[in-house]
Design an enzyme around this catalytic site. Structure first.
Site, short mmCIF file in Angstrom:
data_model
loop_
_atom_site.label_atom_id
_atom_site.label_comp_id
_atom_site.label_asym_id
_atom_site.label_seq_id
_atom_site.Cartn_x
_atom_site.Cartn_y
_atom_site.Cartn_z
N CYS A 63 0.83 -1.20 0.00
CA CYS A 63 0.00 0.00 0.00
C CYS A 63 0.87 1.26 0.00
CB CYS A 63 -0.92 -0.04 1.22
SG CYS A 63 -1.78 1.48 1.59
N CYS B 168 0.06 3.85 2.68
CA CYS B 168 0.48 3.31 3.99
C CYS B 168 1.95 3.61 4.23
CB CYS B 168 0.25 1.80 4.05
SG CYS B 168 -1.46 1.28 3.90
#
Length: 105
Positions: A29, A32
């Protein structure tokens, strides 16, 4: 430094009644990865006032399901064993602090 939570350690922290902040993330991600250093900074800044850490959603799925995490990054804020606030997506340190500070006694 942010804690690396597992399902078990996250549950134990939440059940302790302390203020707990969990960043739900995954290695694949992009947002993230961008949020990671901000969560680390939050953990350092509020060490001793809140338990702050990260939980990899691919490795630890139980608490993800229990808290209905649908998008990542998601940051959950707990106090007295209950969820108090949620932040979804990439956010700034000040946005995380705005959710954390009302929970700190």
């Amino acid at each position: 430094m942010a804690i690396e939570f597992t399902d078990e350690t996250a549950k134990a922290a939440i059940e302790s009644g302390k203020v707990v902040v969990i960043d739900f993330w995954a290695t694949w991600c992009g947002p993230c990865k961008q949020l990671g250093p901000i969560v680390e900074e939050l953990a350092e800044k509020y060490e001793g006032k809140a338990v702050i850490g990260k939980l990899n959603i691919d490795e630890h799925t139980e608490i993800v399901a229990e808290n209905r995490i649908r998008s990542i990054p998601t940051v959950l804020f707990f106090k007295d064993g209950e969820p108090q606030a949620r932040s979804v997506g990439y956010v700034s340190l000040s946005e995380l602090e705005a959710k954390l500070l009302p929970l700190i006694d």
